[in-house]
Design a protein around this motif. Structure first.
Motif, PDB file in Angstrom:
ATOM      1  N   UNK A 151      -5.691   2.154  -4.881  1.00 59.43           N
ATOM      2  CA  UNK A 151      -6.040   3.089  -5.842  1.00 59.43           C
ATOM      3  C   UNK A 151      -7.250   3.794  -5.811  1.00 59.43           C
ATOM      4  N   UNK A 152      -8.445   2.918  -5.895  1.00 61.27           N
ATOM      5  CA  UNK A 152      -9.743   3.304  -5.720  1.00 61.27           C
ATOM      6  C   UNK A 152     -10.095   4.167  -4.690  1.00 61.27           C
ATOM      7  N   UNK A 153      -9.555   3.630  -3.401  1.00 60.92           N
ATOM      8  CA  UNK A 153     -10.041   4.381  -2.022  1.00 60.92           C
ATOM      9  C   UNK A 153      -9.158   5.755  -2.125  1.00 60.92           C
ATOM     10  N   UNK A 208       0.953   7.974  -6.115  1.00 59.77           N
ATOM     11  CA  UNK A 208      -0.046   8.629  -6.296  1.00 59.77           C
ATOM     12  C   UNK A 208       0.122  10.049  -5.889  1.00 59.77           C
ATOM     13  N   UNK A 209       0.510  10.168  -4.524  1.00 60.56           N
ATOM     14  CA  UNK A 209       0.639  11.248  -4.005  1.00 60.56           C
ATOM     15  C   UNK A 209       1.853  12.196  -4.777  1.00 60.56           C
ATOM     16  N   UNK A 220      -0.058   0.775 -14.751  1.00 60.31           N
ATOM     17  CA  UNK A 220      -1.050  -0.060 -15.728  1.00 60.31           C
ATOM     18  C   UNK A 220      -2.312   0.152 -14.660  1.00 60.31           C
ATOM     19  N   UNK A 221      -2.332  -0.161 -13.629  1.00 60.84           N
ATOM     20  CA  UNK A 221      -3.724  -0.069 -12.878  1.00 60.84           C
ATOM     21  C   UNK A 221      -4.028   1.440 -12.468  1.00 60.84           C
ATOM     22  N   UNK A 222      -3.280   2.206 -12.552  1.00 60.56           N
ATOM     23  CA  UNK A 222      -3.642   3.576 -12.197  1.00 60.56           C
ATOM     24  C   UNK A 222      -4.163   4.097 -13.434  1.00 60.56           C
ATOM     25  N   UNK A 223      -3.741   3.819 -14.741  1.00 59.94           N
ATOM     26  CA  UNK A 223      -4.374   4.228 -16.066  1.00 59.94           C
ATOM     27  C   UNK A 223      -5.868   3.629 -16.175  1.00 59.94           C
ATOM     28  N   UNK A 224      -5.928   2.316 -15.737  1.00 53.04           N
ATOM     29  CA  UNK A 224      -7.105   1.860 -15.897  1.00 53.04           C
ATOM     30  C   UNK A 224      -8.184   2.439 -15.003  1.00 53.04           C
ATOM     31  N   UNK A 225      -7.735   2.912 -14.069  1.00 46.67           N
ATOM     32  CA  UNK A 225      -8.854   3.479 -12.967  1.00 46.67           C
ATOM     33  C   UNK A 225      -9.224   4.935 -13.416  1.00 46.67           C
ATOM     34  N   UNK A 253       0.939  -1.186  -0.110  1.00 43.97           N
ATOM     35  CA  UNK A 253       0.013   0.068  -0.051  1.00 43.97           C
ATOM     36  C   UNK A 253       0.939   1.374   0.026  1.00 43.97           C
ATOM     37  N   UNK A 254       1.663   1.300   0.774  1.00 42.43           N
ATOM     38  CA  UNK A 254       2.794   2.381   0.868  1.00 42.43           C
ATOM     39  C   UNK A 254       3.271   2.747  -0.502  1.00 42.43           C
ATOM     40  N   UNK A 255       3.858   1.688  -1.162  1.00 44.11           N
ATOM     41  CA  UNK A 255       4.588   1.995  -2.564  1.00 44.11           C
ATOM     42  C   UNK A 255       3.659   2.762  -3.363  1.00 44.11           C
TER      43      UNK A 255
END
Length: 602
Positions: A149-151, A49-50, A94-99, A42-44
């Motif tokens: 990412x969603x949270x 994101x930040x 890749x996960x960030x882009x999708x969301x 989670x931290x990474x």
């Protein structure tokens, strides 16, 4: 600025958007078999994101935010790249882009279907959109990252919906004033021979990871085997991959791992135990965690190394099969787990119990293990051990020795019931040797600790209709009110109440020393803290409640507090459940000595 048809150069800067549209098609990334799967916590994910959020929101003069390098080499197919370093960042992006595609204007929603692909070689590729965590470890971490990412997005958009859209623009639009970019580095080899190329890739990746989350010894060893097997006509690389995956899954089981190892739990390094055994590496004595890898690297470098590695792989499988035999036999499992807990390495256990004869029959093997245990706990130093000698052990001076005996007492109880001792639960916790009956002198200083102690006592006294019990009950309630109002223990009134309760519950108990083994039991520190110095009935009540809720209580500790040992004794205090008496102590010690007799004899 990078354009779609520009030639990619080493140490170039590459916008994330380019990976979606560059060279007229989304990029295709391949993750080699020697890399570990996706493991970001989670931290990474939140840090990435930040950083992007702060760049978009708070850095008006900054036009680019640079992610750390993405190190690749060209694949065989067009627009395909093999990832040597940076796959954790690449997968997270890749996960960030999708969301974040959900925050693009409606006319650009098609971009969600143009995301770059990531495929794992020689292992299952997770479903990045809808991962199934039970499929494999990679899918589990992808599921966790998606939720993080969603949270994060849900929390941010409540206060700053515009910044979330701005982040989507920075990621997706090639002409956006603000860009998130990778530093792009392509590894090239002078030698076009594929086998040498594969080994170069491993060395590059290992060098790049120094000081970061580097490859583990077993992952590097896997790469050596895989490369050599792939280029040998005699060796079946598919069979090797299946055998490796089977071993990896077995080591992921906690009950297997914690009986064979006392290492810190890191699921990515568990297989290292197997290769340390074959390479005869004592991880406690060396500072270099890659010693086993270097052992196999030497075999790889030798001439005729295909034969050498094939024989080495056979030895690895032989050791693994031996571990499985230990694991599947309840008594051997329990004994080996105890020896490992005592500090022995698996290779030392094998050498000591087989004595160079692996065809030893089961009875002789069990005898050999018991002799090894007897030697390890130290009784071989004495000419004779008797029941009386156990009384010489003191809580303050023989804590470790007493803990060994109490754990071995439990091991034998599990053997008798044909049950495996739960080393996973035991080693994940922290264990005390705790007094069964409370100490005469109280050492509580904190007011909150005193209040908790009184509440425990009150909870038991309310079931006792005797005059003395009711008097103590009312006094305890008044003390709680006093402590609540005054927020202090003026004149140390708790000390007097403690002594009164102690005398009540020990009215017919012996005055024998409290620190001897017949008044000690093995207990989890977390449970222990909740009743430190509490009277026997309070401790008993907490043990029963925890046991009924599924909390692990060692079998002998449970039997002790339920007075099962006392039940078989003449004149036992079976009905007197609120006191721990001489009869209880004698019955408990008698059972302990009887169970451990083979270790206590001459």
């Amino acid at each position: 600025m990078k354009h779609l048809n520009d030639e990619l150069k080493d140490f170039d800067t590459l916008p994330v958007s380019f990976l979606l549209q560059g060279q007229n098609a989304p990029f295709k990334f391949k993750v080699p078999s020697f890399q570990r799967g996706y493991r970001w916590e989670e931290k990474h994910v939140i840090d990435m994101l930040n950083d992007i959020f702060n760049f978009v929101s708070n850095s008006p003069s900054q036009s680019s935010y640079f992610l750390q390098p993405l190190v690749v080499r060209r694949g065989k197919e067009e627009n395909t790249w093999e990832v040597l370093d940076g796959q954790q960042r690449l997968t997270t992006m890749r996960l960030i882009l999708s969301i974040f595609a959900d925050y693009l204007p409606i006319g650009f929603s098609y971009l969600k279907d143009s995301l770059y692909s990531i495929d794992y070689l020689q292992r299952s590729t997770p479903n990045f959109q809808n991962p199934v965590p039970s499929n494999d470890l990679d899918s589990f971490y992808v599921m966790k990252a998606n939720k993080v990412i969603k949270d994060w997005v849900d929390a941010k958009k409540k206060d700053n919906q515009m910044a979330i859209s701005a982040m989507a623009y920075a990621l997706y639009y090639p002409d956006n004033p603000k860009k998130v970019e990778f530093i792009w580095y392509v590894v090239t080899e002078n030698n076009n021979e594929q086998m040498a190329s594969d080994l170069t890739a491993i060395k590059v990746f290992n060098r790049l990871n120094k000081g970061k989350i580097s490859l583990t010894s077993s992952e590097l060893i896997k790469a050596l085997f895989y490369i050599k097997f792939k280029h040998s006509n005699k060796l079946d690389v598919d069979r090797f991959s299946m055998e490796w995956d089977s071993m990896e899954k077995q080591f992921e089981k906690d009950d297997f791992w914690y009986f064979i190892s006392d290492r810190k739990d890191d699921i990515n390094t568990r297989l290292d135990v197997l290769f340390d055994y074959v390479a005869n590496v004592n991880y406690k004595m060396v500072s270099d965690s890659l010693d086993a890898y270097r052992y196999f690297q030497r075999i790889y470098d030798e001439q005729n190394s295909s034969d050498g590695l094939e024989n080495s792989w056979k030895e690895v499988k032989r050791v693994y099969d031996m571990f499985l035999r230990w694991y599947e036999d309840v008594r051997i499992y329990n004994y080996v787990g105890f020896l490992v807990w005592m500090g022995m390495l698996p290779q030392d256990v094998k050498n000591e119990i087989y004595k160079k004869n692996e065809s030893i029959d089961e009875d002789n093997l069990l005898y050999s293990i018991q002799e090894s245990i007897k030697k390890r706990i130290g009784y071989h130093k004495y000419c004779e051990r008797t029941e009386r000698d156990i009384d010489t052990f003191e809580y303050s001076t023989d804590f470790s020795k007493i803990r060994e005996l109490l754990l071995l007492f439990n091991i034998e109880a599990y053997n008798k019931s044909n049950l495996k001792f739960p080393f996973d639960l035991f080693k994940k916790g922290k264990w005390d040797v705790e007094h069964v009956d409370s100490q005469k002198d109280n050492n509580m200083q904190e007011l909150e600790h005193k209040k908790v102690w009184i509440e425990l006592v009150i909870d038991q006294l309310r079931y006792d209709a005797s005059d003395m019990a009711q008097e103590l009950l009312q006094k305890g309630r008044r003390l709680l009110v006093k402590f609540k109002n005054e927020k202090q223990d003026s004149n140390d009134v708790f000390k007097d109440y403690y002594q009164e309760v102690y005398q009540f519950y020990n009215a017919i108990s012996s005055t024998i020393e409290k620190d001897t083994i017949d008044n000690l039991a093995l207990l989890n520190c977390g449970i222990n803290r909740s009743y430190k110095n509490a009277p026997f009935p309070c401790k008993r009540s907490i043990i029963i409640r925890n046991d009924s809720e599924g909390v692990f209580i060692p079998l002998c500790t449970r039997n002790l507090f339920l007075k099962y040992y006392t039940g078989s004794e003449q004149g036992a205090s079976q009905l007197d459940i609120v006191r721990w008496n001489d009869t209880d102590r004698k019955a408990y010690k008698t059972q302990l000595v009887k169970t451990l007799d083979k270790y206590l004899e001459k």
